[in-house]
Design a protein around this motif. Structure first.
Motif, PDB file in Angstrom:
ATOM      1  N   PRO A  89       2.025   3.741  25.409  1.00  9.12           N
ATOM      2  CA  PRO A  89       2.438   4.950  26.236  1.00  9.12           C
ATOM      3  C   PRO A  89       1.327   5.665  27.396  1.00  9.12           C
ATOM      4  CG  PRO A  89       2.592   5.302  23.938  1.00  9.12           C
ATOM      5  CD  PRO A  89       2.134   3.977  24.212  1.00  9.12           C
ATOM      6  N   ASN A  90       0.239   4.985  27.263  1.00  3.46           N
ATOM      7  CA  ASN A  90      -0.836   5.432  28.104  1.00  3.46           C
ATOM      8  C   ASN A  90      -1.034   4.532  29.401  1.00  3.46           C
ATOM      9  OD1 ASN A  90      -1.233   7.978  26.899  1.00  3.46           O
ATOM     10  ND2 ASN A  90      -2.900   7.264  25.635  1.00  3.46           N
ATOM     11  N   ILE A  91      -0.135   3.640  29.325  1.00  2.34           N
ATOM     12  CA  ILE A  91      -0.218   2.636  30.408  1.00  2.34           C
ATOM     13  C   ILE A  91       0.987   2.803  31.204  1.00  2.34           C
ATOM     14  CG2 ILE A  91      -0.471   0.021  31.071  1.00  2.34           C
ATOM     15  CD1 ILE A  91      -2.206  -0.062  28.358  1.00  2.34           C
ATOM     16  N   VAL A  92       1.047   2.893  32.748  1.00  2.00           N
ATOM     17  CA  VAL A  92       2.107   2.924  33.530  1.00  2.00           C
ATOM     18  C   VAL A  92       2.030   1.693  34.443  1.00  2.00           C
ATOM     19  CG1 VAL A  92       2.629   5.368  33.276  1.00  2.00           C
ATOM     20  CG2 VAL A  92       0.920   4.414  35.246  1.00  2.00           C
ATOM     21  N   PHE A  93       3.394   1.428  34.958  1.00  2.00           N
ATOM     22  CA  PHE A  93       3.272   0.292  35.899  1.00  2.00           C
ATOM     23  C   PHE A  93       3.759   0.759  37.147  1.00  2.00           C
ATOM     24  CE2 PHE A  93       6.336  -2.837  38.015  1.00  2.00           C
ATOM     25  CZ  PHE A  93       5.617  -3.621  38.192  1.00  2.00           C
ATOM     26  N   VAL A  94       3.194   0.434  38.279  1.00  2.00           N
ATOM     27  CA  VAL A  94       3.295   1.211  39.603  1.00  2.00           C
ATOM     28  C   VAL A  94       3.652   0.145  40.664  1.00  2.00           C
ATOM     29  CG1 VAL A  94       1.960   2.483  41.589  1.00  2.00           C
ATOM     30  CG2 VAL A  94       1.165   2.779  39.096  1.00  2.00           C
ATOM     31  N   PRO A  95       4.914   0.063  40.564  1.00  2.00           N
ATOM     32  CA  PRO A  95       5.708  -1.331  41.177  1.00  2.00           C
ATOM     33  C   PRO A  95       5.158  -1.482  42.767  1.00  2.00           C
ATOM     34  CG  PRO A  95       7.316   0.124  40.599  1.00  2.00           C
ATOM     35  CD  PRO A  95       6.135   0.711  40.154  1.00  2.00           C
ATOM     36  N   GLU A  96       5.132  -0.159  43.325  1.00  2.00           N
ATOM     37  CA  GLU A  96       4.850  -0.205  44.687  1.00  2.00           C
ATOM     38  C   GLU A  96       3.157  -0.440  45.041  1.00  2.00           C
ATOM     39  OE1 GLU A  96       4.915   4.134  43.210  1.00  2.00           O
ATOM     40  OE2 GLU A  96       6.454   2.513  43.160  1.00  2.00           O
ATOM     41  N   HIS A  97       2.516  -0.428  44.141  1.00  2.00           N
ATOM     42  CA  HIS A  97       0.946  -0.675  44.423  1.00  2.00           C
ATOM     43  C   HIS A  97       1.004  -1.801  45.075  1.00  2.00           C
ATOM     44  CE1 HIS A  97      -3.200   0.059  43.867  1.00  2.00           C
ATOM     45  NE2 HIS A  97      -2.921   1.248  43.480  1.00  2.00           N
ATOM     46  N   HIS A  98       0.028  -1.973  46.293  1.00  2.00           N
ATOM     47  CA  HIS A  98      -0.074  -3.342  47.057  1.00  2.00           C
ATOM     48  C   HIS A  98      -1.121  -4.128  46.589  1.00  2.00           C
ATOM     49  CE1 HIS A  98       2.816  -1.771  49.511  1.00  2.00           C
ATOM     50  NE2 HIS A  98       2.236  -0.552  49.612  1.00  2.00           N
ATOM     51  N   ASP A  99      -2.210  -3.869  45.766  1.00  4.40           N
ATOM     52  CA  ASP A  99      -3.020  -5.001  45.344  1.00  4.40           C
ATOM     53  C   ASP A  99      -2.695  -5.357  43.975  1.00  4.40           C
ATOM     54  OD1 ASP A  99      -3.755  -2.841  43.498  1.00  4.40           O
ATOM     55  OD2 ASP A  99      -5.578  -2.358  44.428  1.00  4.40           O
ATOM     56  N   ASN A 100      -3.508  -6.116  43.264  1.00  3.80           N
ATOM     57  CA  ASN A 100      -3.461  -6.586  42.062  1.00  3.80           C
ATOM     58  C   ASN A 100      -3.330  -5.840  40.988  1.00  3.80           C
ATOM     59  OD1 ASN A 100      -3.104  -9.291  43.215  1.00  3.80           O
ATOM     60  ND2 ASN A 100      -5.061  -9.634  43.581  1.00  3.80           N
ATOM     61  N   PHE A 101      -3.428  -4.671  41.091  1.00  2.00           N
ATOM     62  CA  PHE A 101      -3.706  -3.672  40.005  1.00  2.00           C
ATOM     63  C   PHE A 101      -2.428  -2.710  39.668  1.00  2.00           C
ATOM     64  CE2 PHE A 101      -7.665  -4.829  41.069  1.00  2.00           C
ATOM     65  CZ  PHE A 101      -8.193  -5.524  39.953  1.00  2.00           C
ATOM     66  N   ARG A 102      -1.185  -3.333  39.370  1.00  2.00           N
ATOM     67  CA  ARG A 102      -0.006  -2.494  39.342  1.00  2.00           C
ATOM     68  C   ARG A 102       0.217  -1.671  38.083  1.00  2.00           C
ATOM     69  NH1 ARG A 102       4.576  -6.192  40.825  1.00  2.00           N
ATOM     70  NH2 ARG A 102       3.586  -7.349  39.134  1.00  2.00           N
ATOM     71  N   TYR A 103      -0.706  -2.129  37.046  1.00  2.00           N
ATOM     72  CA  TYR A 103      -0.599  -1.415  35.609  1.00  2.00           C
ATOM     73  C   TYR A 103      -2.096  -0.480  35.644  1.00  2.00           C
ATOM     74  CZ  TYR A 103       2.666  -4.786  34.309  1.00  2.00           C
ATOM     75  OH  TYR A 103       3.819  -5.608  34.091  1.00  2.00           O
ATOM     76  N   VAL A 104      -1.719   0.804  35.202  1.00  2.00           N
ATOM     77  CA  VAL A 104      -2.638   2.069  35.245  1.00  2.00           C
ATOM     78  C   VAL A 104      -2.752   2.523  34.087  1.00  2.00           C
ATOM     79  CG1 VAL A 104      -3.674   3.948  36.465  1.00  2.00           C
ATOM     80  CG2 VAL A 104      -2.235   2.116  37.936  1.00  2.00           C
ATOM     81  N   LEU A 105      -4.114   2.707  33.482  1.00  2.00           N
ATOM     82  CA  LEU A 105      -4.364   3.537  32.143  1.00  2.00           C
ATOM     83  C   LEU A 105      -4.382   4.826  32.542  1.00  2.00           C
ATOM     84  CD1 LEU A 105      -5.298   3.111  29.351  1.00  2.00           C
ATOM     85  CD2 LEU A 105      -7.541   2.923  30.101  1.00  2.00           C
ATOM     86  N   ILE A 106      -4.043   5.674  32.030  1.00  4.41           N
ATOM     87  CA  ILE A 106      -3.774   7.077  32.256  1.00  4.41           C
ATOM     88  C   ILE A 106      -4.089   7.833  31.028  1.00  4.41           C
ATOM     89  CG2 ILE A 106      -1.654   6.869  34.098  1.00  4.41           C
ATOM     90  CD1 ILE A 106       0.226   7.838  31.912  1.00  4.41           C
ATOM     91  N   ASP A 107      -4.031   9.212  31.118  1.00  2.52           N
ATOM     92  CA  ASP A 107      -4.348  10.126  29.994  1.00  2.52           C
ATOM     93  C   ASP A 107      -5.463  10.122  29.286  1.00  2.52           C
ATOM     94  OD1 ASP A 107      -3.755  11.839  27.837  1.00  2.52           O
ATOM     95  OD2 ASP A 107      -2.274  10.863  26.824  1.00  2.52           O
ATOM     96  N   PHE A 108      -6.424  10.721  30.008  1.00  3.16           N
ATOM     97  CA  PHE A 108      -7.791  10.772  29.675  1.00  3.16           C
ATOM     98  C   PHE A 108      -8.314  11.879  28.832  1.00  3.16           C
ATOM     99  CE2 PHE A 108      -7.524   7.586  33.145  1.00  3.16           C
ATOM    100  CZ  PHE A 108      -8.486   6.857  32.642  1.00  3.16           C
ATOM    101  N   GLU A 109      -7.151  12.591  28.180  1.00  3.32           N
ATOM    102  CA  GLU A 109      -7.570  13.756  27.501  1.00  3.32           C
ATOM    103  C   GLU A 109      -8.466  13.631  26.269  1.00  3.32           C
ATOM    104  OE1 GLU A 109      -4.793  15.624  24.548  1.00  3.32           O
ATOM    105  OE2 GLU A 109      -3.333  14.192  25.937  1.00  3.32           O
ATOM    106  N   HIS A 110      -8.653  12.467  25.779  1.00  2.00           N
ATOM    107  CA  HIS A 110      -9.563  12.028  24.595  1.00  2.00           C
ATOM    108  C   HIS A 110     -10.763  11.253  25.084  1.00  2.00           C
ATOM    109  CE1 HIS A 110      -6.642  13.721  21.837  1.00  2.00           C
ATOM    110  NE2 HIS A 110      -5.795  12.953  22.270  1.00  2.00           N
ATOM    111  N   GLY A 111     -10.896  10.959  26.172  1.00  2.00           N
ATOM    112  CA  GLY A 111     -12.034  10.416  26.705  1.00  2.00           C
ATOM    113  C   GLY A 111     -13.368  11.010  26.685  1.00  2.00           C
ATOM    114  N   GLY A 112     -14.565  10.458  26.708  1.00  2.00           N
ATOM    115  CA  GLY A 112     -15.824  10.927  26.280  1.00  2.00           C
ATOM    116  C   GLY A 112     -16.855   9.861  26.698  1.00  2.00           C
ATOM    117  N   MET A 113     -17.980  10.366  26.234  1.00  2.00           N
ATOM    118  CA  MET A 113     -19.181   9.264  26.346  1.00  2.00           C
ATOM    119  C   MET A 113     -19.337   8.060  25.203  1.00  2.00           C
ATOM    120  SD  MET A 113     -20.531  10.547  29.168  1.00  2.00           S
ATOM    121  CE  MET A 113     -22.103   9.476  29.149  1.00  2.00           C
ATOM    122  N   ASN A 114     -19.841   7.090  25.445  1.00  2.00           N
ATOM    123  CA  ASN A 114     -19.801   5.988  24.703  1.00  2.00           C
ATOM    124  C   ASN A 114     -20.975   6.567  23.499  1.00  2.00           C
ATOM    125  OD1 ASN A 114     -19.800   3.318  23.723  1.00  2.00           O
ATOM    126  ND2 ASN A 114     -21.832   2.981  24.356  1.00  2.00           N
TER     127      ASN A 114
END
Length: 144
Positions: free
Chosen positions: A43-68
Motif C-alpha cells: 500500500p506504500n508503493i504506487v505506480f506512476v504510468p506516465e513517468h518517463h524514466d525507468n522509475f514508475r514505481y514510487v515508495l510513499i508514506d514516510f510518516e514512520h521514517g527515521g534515522m538508521n
C-alpha cells in the motif's frame, strides 16, 4: 495534497522485478543519507504510468521514517521477531527483511532466481546497493 499514481498491481515476474528495482533504488538513496523508511508494504508503493524514466514505481508514506539504528517508538503492522536487531534497533537490513517478506507474497509469480533473491533479502544478506547488483534484478525474462 494528493499522491500521484495508482495502487501497485503486479501481474508477473517482470512487474515484481521492476517494482523491486524502483523501491531498492529509493531505499539505497535513503540509506546513503542514513535514513530508513520503516514501512515497506505494497500500500506504500504506487505506480506512476506516465513517468518517463525507468522509475514508475514510487515508495510513499514516510510518516514512520527515521534515522538508521534507532529504536522505534512502536512496532508497525507486519513487523515480526526478525525485523529488529537483537538490541531492538531498526536498521538498513531490517528494511531489506521487510522488503523480502513483502515480495514473498508474489512467490507464485517468480522463478527460482526470484525466490532465491527474496530468501537473501529475508536472511538480511543484502544491502539495498548490493541487491541492485543481484542477477535477478538485472535479468528481465518472459513471465511464467
Amino acid at each position: 495534497m494528493t499522491t500521484q499514481g495508482i495502487p501497485c498491481k503486479l501481474n508477473n515476474e517482470n512487474d515484481v522485478r521492476e517494482m523491486t528495482k524502483c523501491v531498492l533504488t529509493g531505499l539505497a538513496r535513503l540509506h546513503a543519507g542514513r535514513y530508513v523508511h520503516r514501512d515497506i508494504r505494497i500500500p506504500n508503493i504506487v505506480f506512476v504510468p506516465e513517468h518517463h524514466d525507468n522509475f514508475r514505481y514510487v515508495l510513499i508514506d514516510f510518516e514512520h521514517g527515521g534515522m538508521n539504528k534507532q529504536k522505534p517508538g512502536e512496532n508497525l503492522n507486519g513487523w515480526d521477531a526478525n525485523t529488529l536487531t537483537k538490541s531492538g534497533h531498526y536498521v538498513y537490513l531490517s528494511e531489506m527483511y521487510q522488503l523480502g517478506k513483502m515480495l514473498e507474497k508474489y512467490n507464485d509469480l517468480m522463478t527460482a532466481g526470484g525466490k532465491d533473491f527474496v530468501n537473501q533479502l529475508k536472511s538480511k544478506n543484502l544491502t539495498a546497493e548490493e541487491a541492485l547488483k543481484h542477477t535477478w534484478i538485472n535479468n528481465s525474462t518472459t513471465s511464467i
